[in-house]
Design a protein around this motif. Structure first.
Motif, mmCIF file in Angstrom:
data_model
loop_
_atom_site.group_PDB
_atom_site.id
_atom_site.type_symbol
_atom_site.label_atom_id
_atom_site.label_comp_id
_atom_site.label_asym_id
_atom_site.label_seq_id
_atom_site.Cartn_x
_atom_site.Cartn_y
_atom_site.Cartn_z
ATOM 1 N N ARG A 33 3.110 61.996 -62.746
ATOM 2 C CA ARG A 33 2.514 61.573 -61.136
ATOM 3 C C ARG A 33 0.863 61.972 -61.347
ATOM 4 N N SER A 50 -2.330 61.795 -58.900
ATOM 5 C CA SER A 50 -2.990 61.912 -57.726
ATOM 6 C C SER A 50 -4.395 62.392 -57.837
ATOM 7 N N GLU A 96 -0.671 58.373 -54.243
ATOM 8 C CA GLU A 96 -0.121 59.243 -55.510
ATOM 9 C C GLU A 96 0.748 58.063 -56.210
#
Ligand code: FAD
Lengths: 775, 288
Positions: free
Chosen positions: A491, A493, A607
Motif C-alpha cells: 500500500r 499513501s 491510497e
C-alpha cells in the motif's frame, strides 16, 4: 569478521528513520530492523506477553522413551487450590477419522498426538497439562498428576527399527527411497569405502518456547506466539481443536530467531485448549529442559559409502546406504530423506549412482527441520569420501574435487538438470586462492589462541595445523511437488508504503529485505512492515530459504502493480509510456527530465493498494528409482577450514573458515555475510560440540551446560572470499537463499581439516577429543 | 538479609536456621531456577567487605576471604602470590560468572569440576568455619570428602593457604575453546623448602585426588639444589603414574573403584591419557 569490501561502513540508523544516510533499496546493507531492539534488550519476546487475568500453563511429560499408559489420575492436581483445569488426550475433540483421543498432527504426515493417548513414544512426550493462577501452582499440580505407566522396550538403535515391532500404527518406516541411475556393474580402478555417523544437533533456540492463548467470544481462540508458519500452525491447531480455521487466529510475536520450525504443535494446541477450557487467557513458558524436549532436532544419521574412481580420481560410481533416525514421529523425515538421497554425491558428476535411503521411527526424540536437513549429513559423507580418494591416489584434495565438479546444466543423480547457475569450480578456486592464516606462534601472549582456549592446557609443541576443503549444496523451497505460494499486499499513501505479508522474519531478515524491495520499486524510503498474523493471506513457513524467493517475489509484484497504478495516469497525461518514467528519492521523473513530481503529489491524497502472489514453477516427486525434477533451485558453496589440533589432548580450534558462495544476486550484502557467519557457526558447533545425547532414549544433556553451543571463542574467523552473483533467471531478482548452505558445508570442511591435521579418518560428528588424539 | 559484617552474618544465620548464605549466586540461582532449591530466606554475603580481600599471617600464610571473586584472584598481584589459584580462577567460567562467583561459593558447592578445589588440595589449604560464638579450622580435603562437612548455620569465612614462593601450575582440559567445566584438571605445586611436589587431579572423581606415591617418587627425581632439572622420561613417567593412580580401571562404571574388570575400560584409557598429558605438562611447566 573480515570481508573483501567494507560494506558495513555506512552510518546506520534506526530502520524506520527516513534520513538521507540510511542505506536504501536492493543491493544496499541497511541494518536489520530488529537488530537494535534485540541488542538493547527492549525487543518484546513471546515470554514477555501479558493479559489481564491470565492463567499459567504447565505440561506433564513422559519420563519414559516408550511405555503404555495404563491410567491417569488427575484428581489430586484438580483439587489443588488455584488450579483451573487439567487436560489429557480425552479432553481433545475426536479426530476427523473418529479417533477418540484427538486428531494427530504433523507438518507432512499427521501421526503425532497432541497429548499422548495410550502410549508414549519418546522421553518428554506431553501427557497432560494444567492451567493455574500461578506458574508454581501449575508446576506443582503437574507433579500431582499420577500416571501409571507400563514401560515397554525402547527401540533406540535405528538399525533395529526395521525388525522391531511397530511403534506406531503407521509402522516404523517413514520412507524408503531408492535411487538408481546408470550401470550397476560399472567399476573403477580405485575403490574407497567409509562409514559415517552424524549426531543429534539441536536448534537450541536461546528464546525458549513461550506463548499466550486468549479465548474469543465466538468460541474461537487467539494464539500469540513466535510461530514461523502462522497459517500452517493455525490450520493444524484448528483441526486438533475441532474448530473452523477462521476461529483460530495466530499472531506472530517476538520470534527470537529460528533455524528450524518454532513451536511444536502440541505446545500451541495445549495452550489453546487450556484457554478454551478455562475461558481465560493462558500463558505458558517452557523451561530450558522442556525446550530441549519439545522442539525437533537434526536427524542423526548413519551413512555407508563406496566410491569407485578412475586412477586419476574421476568418479565412476557411487554406492550408498543412508539411514536417518527420525525419532518417534514422522515430521519432515520424508523430505529430509529426499535431500540426503538427491544430494548424496554432492556437486560432482558421476554417471552411475546407486543409493538406498531410509528414514525410520525409533523411540528417540523426534527429528525435524533444521537448516539443510538431509543435505548436511550427506555432505559430511561424500566430502569425507573425496578426501579418502585424494589420499589414495596421492593428489591434493582440491585437485580431486576440481576433476569432478559439476557445472550449470549437468544432471543430478535424480536425472534433473541443474539449470540454475552452478559455478562450483569457480567457488572452489576462490577459496583455494585465498591466503592462509599465520601459523600459531610459541609466545605466552598468544597462548589463548591455542586449542583448548584461554587458560587451557595447550602446548604449542603438540599442535598440528590442518587445512580442509568442502563443497556443499542444498535445495531451496519445498520439493517434490509441494505447492509453494506466497501472497503479499503493498500500500502507498502519502510519503510512505506499507507491506502486509504473513512471511515471518525468523532472523533471516525478511522484513528488512521487503523494505528494500519496496524502496527499490517505488522509490519511497519509509516502508512499514505490518506484523504477521494468520488473518493475512498465506505466505507459508519460514524455512528452506523460501521467503526471499516466494514472499520477496510477491512483495515485488505487488509493488510493481502499485507503481503501475501510480504512473499510468501521469504517463497518459504526458503522452508517454510508463517505462519512460522512473521513481527515485520520493520523486517521479521522466526520462527527459521534463517531469519531476513528488510521489505524494502524484497520489493526490489517494491510497494505492495491490496484492500479488508468487508461485514458482512446480516440481515433481521422486519416483521409485529416485528420478524426477524435484527441486526448484539449488544453492552451492565452497569452504576452506583451517584448524589447530592439540594431538595429545584432542582439543581442536577452528582458526579460520573461508567461504565462497553463489548467491544469484546480493540483495543485502551485509545480511548475506551475517547469514554465512551464522551458518558457519552452527556448522562448526555440529562439527565439534553440539550433540544432544540420549541414553536408552532418555535425553542425557537437556541443558545449556550439557548441550554445548559454540561461544565467540569457539567460532572461527570467518572470511567471505567471494559472493558470486550469477542471476538465477527463474528466481525473483535472480537471488538465491543463503542461510542453509554454509551450515551444510561447514561440518564437512572442519572434519576434513581435522583429518589433515591428525591423519585420522574422522568418521563421526561431532568430533570428540578422543577422535582427534593421535598415537 | 544483607549483613555488613561477619558478626552480623553469623548472627543472622543463628537467628534464622533455615536461611541460606549466598555470595555470587552463580551456583545458587542455578539450583533455584532448576527448582532444586527453595530457600526460605537468604543471607547475602556481598556487603561483607572484609571477606573480599586477603591478609598475611606469620609471614608464610595467606588468609583469603571467602568473598574473593574469581576475577579478583586472576589479577596480577594475586597471581604473583598463588599462581595456581589465579590460573584456576581465570578458567572458572565466562567473565560474567567470574566477576561475581567467589572462592567460598566454589568450595561450598564442592562440585567435582570446581576449579579451585584441586589447587586448594595440592596446597593443603584449610578453611575457617564460623558459627555464632565459635570458629573451627578444617583442612579443605576433610571438608570436601565429607569427613568434616560444613554444618548448618556455619559460614565459610577464610581460606588459609601456605605461600610457597615457587612455581605452581593449574591445567584444565575441557574439549572446547570457549569457557567450560573441566573434563579433567591437574594442579601441581612445588614446595622447595620441603623438597616436595604436590599434585591434585580434579573433575575425575567427586573430590580432588592426590597421587601421593607419584608425588613422592617424582620429588626424588628432581635436582632440588641445582636448576631443578628433571629427565624428560621421568616427567612422562610421572604423568602415567598420576593417571594410573587417579583413574580406576572401571572408570565410567558404577562402583568403579571396587569393580574387578579385565583391564581398563575404554573410558578409563581415554581419561588416563588426558590426565597423563596434563600432569606431564604441568610438571614440565613448573620445572621450566
Ligand atoms: C555459566 C557458569 C559457568 C561456570 N563455570 C565454572 C567453571 O568453569 N569452574 C568452576 O569451578 N565453577 C564454575 N561455575 C560455578 C560457579 O560459578 C562457581 O562454583 C562459583 O565459585 C560459585 O561462587 P558463588 O559466589 O557464585 O556461590 P553461590 O552461588 O553464591 O553459592 C553457592 C553455594 O555455596 C554456599 N555458600 C556461598 N558462600 C558461602 C560461604 N561463605 N559460607 C558457606 N556457604 C557459602 C551457598 O549457600 C550455596 O549453597 C560456573 C557457573 C556458571 C553459572
Amino acid at each position: 569478521m573480515t570481508s573483501p569490501t567494507d560494506i558495513g561502513a555506512a552510518p546506520q540508523q534506526d530502520g524506520d528513520a527516513g534520513g538521507t544516510t540510511e542505506p536504501f533499496g536492493l543491493g544496499s546493507s541497511p541494518l536489520r530492523s530488529d537488530a537494535l531492539p534485540k541488542a538493547l534488550g527492549i525487543y518484546p519476546y513471546a515470554a514477555d506477553l501479558w493479559a489481564e487475568g491470565l492463567l499459567w500453563g504447565a505440561v506433564l511429560r513422559s519420563p519414559h522413551p516408550h511405555a503404555r499408559i495404563l491410567g491417569i489420575d488427575t484428581s489430586a492436581a484438580l483439587a489443588l487450590p488455584g488450579v483451573h483445569a487439567v487436560v489429557t488426550a480425552t479432553d481433545l475433540p475426536a479426530g476427523p477419522d473418529g479417533s477418540p483421543d484427538g486428531a494427530p498432527s504433523g507438518p507432512i504426515v499427521a501421526d503425532r498426538p497432541v497429548l499422548a493417548a495410550g502410549v508414549v513414544r519418546h522421553h518428554g512426550e506431553p501427557v497432560a497439562a494444567v492451567a493455574a493462577d500461578h506458574p508454581d501452582t501449575a508446576r506443582l499440580a503437574v507433579g500431582l498428576i499420577v500416571v501409571e505407566y507400563e514401560p515397554l522396550e525402547a527401540v533406540t538403535d535405528p538399525e533395529q527399527a526395521f525388525t522391531a515391532p511397530p511403534l506406531h500404527p503407521d509402522g516404523n518406516l517413514f520412507r524408503h527411497l531408492p535411487l538408481r541411475t546408470g550401470d550397476p556393474d560399472a567399476a573403477g580402478e580405485i575403490i574407497v569405502e567409509g562409514l559415517y555417523q552424524v549426531g543429534r544437533q539441536d536448534p537450541a533456540p536461546l528464546g525458549a518456547e513461550a506463548g499466550l492463548a486468549v479465548p474469543r467470544p465466538d468460541g474461537g481462540v487467539e494464539l500469540h506466539l513466535s510461530s514461523t508458519d502462522p497459517h500452517g500452525d493455525r490450520d493444524r491447531t484448528a483441526t486438533c481443536l475441532g474448530l473452523e480455521p477462521d476461529r483460530v487466529r495466530l499472531v506472530v510475536t517476538g520470534v527470537p530467531g529460528a533455524t528450524s520450525d518454532r513451536e511444536d504443535l502440541s505446545f500451541q494446541v495445549t495452550l489453546a485448549l487450556l484457554a478454551l477450557r478455562t475461558g481465560r487467557p493462558v500463558k505458558m513458558t517452557l523451561t530450558r529442559e522442556e525446550s530441549f524436549h519439545t522442539h525437533t532436532s537434526r536427524h542423526p544419521a548413519l551413512l555407508r559409502y563406496r566410491h569407485h574412481a578412475d586412477a586419476d580420481g574421476t568418479l565412476v560410481k557411487v554406492e550408498a546406504q543412508i539411514l536417518l533416525d527420525g525419532g518417534a514421529y514422522a515430521d519432515v523425515s520424508a523430505e529430509a530423506l529426499a535431500a540426503a538421497t538427491a544430494f548424496s554425491v554432492g556437486p560432482y558428476n558421476c554417471p552411475n549412482v546407486f543409493v538406498d535411503a531410509w528414514a525410520v521411527r525409533t523411540n528417540n526424540p523426534p527429528a525435524g527441520r533444521m537448516r539443510g536437513e538431509g543435505a548436511l549429513q550427506a555432505c559430511f559423507a561424500y566430502e569425507s569420501q573425496l578426501d579418502q580418494l585424494a589420499a589414495r591416489i596421492g593428489v591434493d584434495p582440491v585437485e580431486v574435487r576440481r576433476r569432478n565438479v559439476m557445472a550449470t546444466g549437468d544432471p543430478l543423480p535424480t536425472g534433473q538438470a541443474v539449470t540454475c547457475p552452478a559455478p562450483v569450480a569457480a567457488l572452489l578456486d576462490a577459496v583455494a586462492a585465498e591466503p592462509l592464516p599465520a601459523l600459531p606462534v610459541d609466545d605466552p601472549d598468544a597462548e589463548w589462541l591455542l586449542p583448548g582456549g584461554p587458560g587451557g592446557a595447550g602446548d604449542p609443541a603438540a599442535v598440528r595445523r590442518g587445512i580442509g576443503y568442502a563443497l556443499g549444496m542444498v535445495h531451496m523451497l519445498g520439493a517434490e511437488g509441494e505447492d509453494e505460494v506466497a501472497t503479499a499486499t503493498v500500500r502507498v499513501s502519502g510519503d510512505h508504503a506499507t507491506v502486509i505479508c504473513a512471511a515471518v522474519d525468523a532472523g533471516q531478515g525478511f522484513a528488512t529485505l521487503a523494505r528494500q524491495i519496496v524502496q527499490s520499486v517505488l522509490g519511497v524510503s519509509e516502508v512499514y512492515i505490518a506484523p504477521a498474523d494468520s488473518d493475512q493471506a498465506v505466505a507459508g513457513p519460514a524455512a528452506r530459504g523460501r521467503h526471499t524467493w516466494v514472499s520477496g517475489g510477491a512483495v515485488e509484484r505487488a509493488a510493481l502493480m502499485v507503481r503501475h497504478q501510480l504512473l499510468q495516469p501521469i504517463a497518459a497525461d504526458f503522452g508517454m509510456s510508463v517505462e519512460l518514467l522512473q521513481i527515485a528519492e520520493g520523486k517521479i521523473t521522466s526520462y527527459d527530465g521534463v517531469l519531476g513530481m513528488p510521489v505524494a503529489e502524484a497520489l493526490e491524497g489517494k491510497e494505492l493498494w495491490a496484492t500479488a502472489q508468487c508461485r514458482p514453477h512446480p516440481t515433481e516427486p521422486l519416483d521409485e528409482a529416485g528420478q524426477g525434477d524435484a527441486f526448484v533451485s539449488i544453492a552451492f558453496c565452497a569452504m576452506r577450514a583451517v584448524v589447530d589440533v592439540d594431538i595429545e589432548l584432542g582439543a581442536v580450534r577452528v582458526v579460520e573458515v573461508t567461504v565462497a558462495q553463489e548467491v544469484g544476486r546480493a540483495l543485502n550484502p551485509r545480511q548475506i555475510e551475517d547469514r554465512i557467519e551464522a551458518g558457519v557457526a552452527q556448522g562448526v558447533g555440529l562439527a565439534l560440540l553440539e550433540d544432544l545425547r540420549t541414553e536408552g532414549g532418555v535425553l542425557a544433556n537437556p541443558s545449556l551446560t550439557g548441550y554445548r553451543l559454540p561461544t565467540a571463542l569457539d567460532t572461527p574467523e570467518i572470511r567471505v572470499a567471494a559472493l558470486l552473483e550469477e542471476r538465477d533467471v527463474v528466481a525473483p531478482f535472480g537471488a538465491k537463499a543463503v542461510s542453509a548452505v554454509p551450515a551444510v558445508t561447514a561440518p564437512a570442511a572442519v572434519a576434513a581439516a581435522v583429518r589433515a591435521a591428525t591423519g585420522l579418518p574422522v568418521g563421526r560428528l561431532p568430533i570428540r577429543p578422543e577422535d582427534a588424539v593421535t598415537g | 538479609m544483607l549483613p555488613a559484617s561477619l558478626d552480623e552474618a553469623v548472627e543472622a544465620l543463628a537467628a534464622h536456621p533455615a536461611a541460606v548464605p549466598v555470595a555470587g549466586a552463580t551456583d545458587l540461582m542455578e539450583a533455584v531456577n532448576a527448582g532444586r532449591l527453595r530457600p526460605a530466606s537468604l543471607v547475602g554475603l556481598g556487603r561483607i567487605t572484609e571477606l573480599r580481600g586477603w591478609r598475611y599471617e606469620d609471614g608464610g600464610t595467606a588468609v583469603l576471604g571467602a568473598g574473593l571473586t574469581h576475577a579478583r584472584m586472576d589479577r596480577p598481584d594475586f597471581a604473583a602470590l598463588i599462581p595456581a589459584l589465579a590460573d584456576a580462577a581465570r578458567t572458572a567460567g565466562p567473565p560474567q560468572v567470574r566477576n561475581v562467583g567467589t572462592l567460598g561459593g566454589n568450595i561450598a558447592t564442592a562440585a567435582p569440576a570446581g576449579d579451585t578445589l584441586p589447587v586448594l588440595a595440592a596446597l593443603e589449604a584449610s578453611v575457617t568455619l564460623a558459627r555464632a560464638g565459635a570458629t573451627r579450622e578444617v583442612p579443605v580435603s576433610h571438608l570436601l570428602t565429607g569427613l568434616d562437612p560444613l554444618r548448618p548455620g556455619e559460614l565459610l569465612t577464610w581460606v588459609r593457604v601456605p605461600l610457597l614462593h615457587a612455581p605452581q601450575v593449574f591445567l584444565k582440559a575441557t574439549g572446547r575453546s570457549g569457557p567450560a567445566r573441566a573434563t579433567a584438571s591437574v594442579a601441581l605445586v612445588l614446595d622447595p623448602a620441603r623438597r616436595a611436589v604436590r599434585c591434585a587431579v580434579g573433575a575425575v572423581a567427586p573430590v580432588p585426588l592426590r597421587p601421593l606415591e607419584a608425588e613422592a617418587w617424582v620429588a626424588g627425581c628432581i635436582d632440588w639444589d641445582g636448576s631443578r632439572e628433571i629427565d624428560p622420561a621421568a616427567t612422562a613417567a610421572f604423568g602415567e603414574y598420576v593417571a594410573a593412580a587417579c583413574v580406576p580401571d572401571g572408570y565410567g562404571a558404577e562402583g568403579a573403584w571396587e569393580a574387578v574388570t579385565e583391564g581398563p575400560s575404554a573410558a578409563a584409557v581415554r581419561l588416563r591419557r588426558t590426565v597423563a598429558v596434563l600432569a606431564r605438562r604441568a610438571l614440565g611447566r613448573a620445572l621450566k
